[in-house]
Write a protein that holds these residues in place. Structure first.
Motif: not given
Length: 352
Positions: A313-314, A318, A326-327, A330-331, A333-334
């Motif tokens: 998970t984020l 993190q 989480p920026e 998250g990047h 993760g994409q």
């Protein structure tokens, strides 16, 4: 902290001691600890450059300071340093020139400003076009660990360092400051006390795998054994690892550590420079026959991508990388999700 941190550059101490000391006493000591460390590190890197190029350093001559910085920019742009790192180093030098009340060509020379601007623009294009680091994902790391069978202290150190950077999602400036006492084997925990996202200097804990711990133990055991005399090094041997900085400089033949003195700075410092970490990644990549362009940042990015690929998970990502927001995870993760998206499924269904 005092002006003595800048001692490697002759003129800094003998001529401008009062101005520099006043700033350090009244202001510098009140800055965040990481900011202090960054400034001193940048000053010392410039000091090393001046020493290697036989330059006096800054003085009260604008042409001298302009030429000195121009030559420094040329060297920086030939190095693997990131665009932002080069900009930060120049900003630190500009700050020092202001503190010492010396002519500052970074601010006042049109020639130098244009030279720096064009040099950095070319450097950024070069890095973006051909030197993008690829993530060191778990499959690439396993290939490295399977292909590289270390038989020298140098290779043991390098392999342990890369695995630790992957486990802890470490930056280069974090791994070089890891100390032996920061590793808690019982809890598989690694204390990271320096991070650009940790301005308060509280530190953060990262995970360290059993296999990486075993590699570190092998590296330490090899370092602490004197092959010439066929017995373990004495406890006071300066080449022995008892405590302090974990990843140290190795002799030219790669079979023994260089004598360790934590009090020294500059070229004699036990802390490795970014260029050394960069060479470690390239050396291990070549030994493992890795075709991808892996660099010191590959471990952090690859660790995050591997976490995302395995369903983390984020918040978990993190925490693993010590991010404040989480920026960035998250990047990453994409990036990991691209292979699972609609176009990926369509291509697989039609054998593309």
């Amino acid at each position: 902290m005092s002006y003595s941190a800048l001692a490697p550059i002759p003129g800094f101490v003998s001529v401008y001691k009062d101005a520099v000391n006043k700033y350090f006493t009244d202001i510098f000591t009140k800055l965040p600890h990481n900011t202090q460390r960054a400034y001193v590190s940048d000053f010392n890197e410039f000091a090393i450059f001046c020493e290697q190029e036989n330059l006096e350093g800054f003085n009260d001559s604008m042409p001298n300071n302009e030429d000195c910085i121009k030559r420094y920019v040329e060297v920086l742009c030939q190095s693997p340093l990131a665009y932002r790192t080069i900009k930060r180093r120049l900003s630190a030098l500009s700050k020092f020139l202001g503190i010492a009340q010396l002519p500052n060509p970074i601010v006042h020379s049109v020639y130098l400003k244009d030279f720096v601007k064009l040099s950095l623009a070319q450097n950024e294009k070069y890095q973006l076009s051909s030197h993008q680091a690829v993530p060191l994902t778990l499959d690439i790391l396993e290939k490295i660990n399977n292909n590289v069978i270390p038989d020298t202290l140098l290779e043991m150190r390098d392999l342990a360092l890369i695995n630790l950077m992957f486990d802890g999602l470490l930056r280069a400036d974090e791994v070089v400051r890891i100390r032996l006492e920061h590793i808690n084997k019982r809890n598989n925990a690694l204390l990271v006390i320096t991070s650009k996202s940790d301005q308060a200097g509280k530190g953060s804990y990262r995970y360290i795998s059993n296999s990486t711990i075993a590699m570190i133990d092998e590296y330490i055991n090899e370092a602490n054994f004197n092959k010439t005399k066929e017995h373990e090094r004495e406890m006071d041997d300066p080449r022995r690892i008892n405590k302090g900085i974990l990843f140290r400089r190795v002799s030219n033949r790669g079979h023994a550590l260089l004598p360790y003195d934590e009090s020294k700075a500059g070229k004699s410092s036990p802390i490795l420079e970014y260029s050394s970490i960069y060479r470690i990644w390239k050396r291990i990549g070549n030994l493992a026959d890795i075709k991808e362009n892996i660099t010191p940042h590959s471990g952090r990015v690859g660790g995050a991508v591997s976490l995302a690929e395995n369903g983390a998970t984020l918040p978990e990502m993190q925490l693993a990388g010590g991010w404040n927001s989480p920026e960035m995870p998250g990047h990453y993760g994409q990036q990991a999700a691209v292979g699972k998206g609609g176009m990926s499924k369509l291509s697989k269904n039609y054998g593309r």
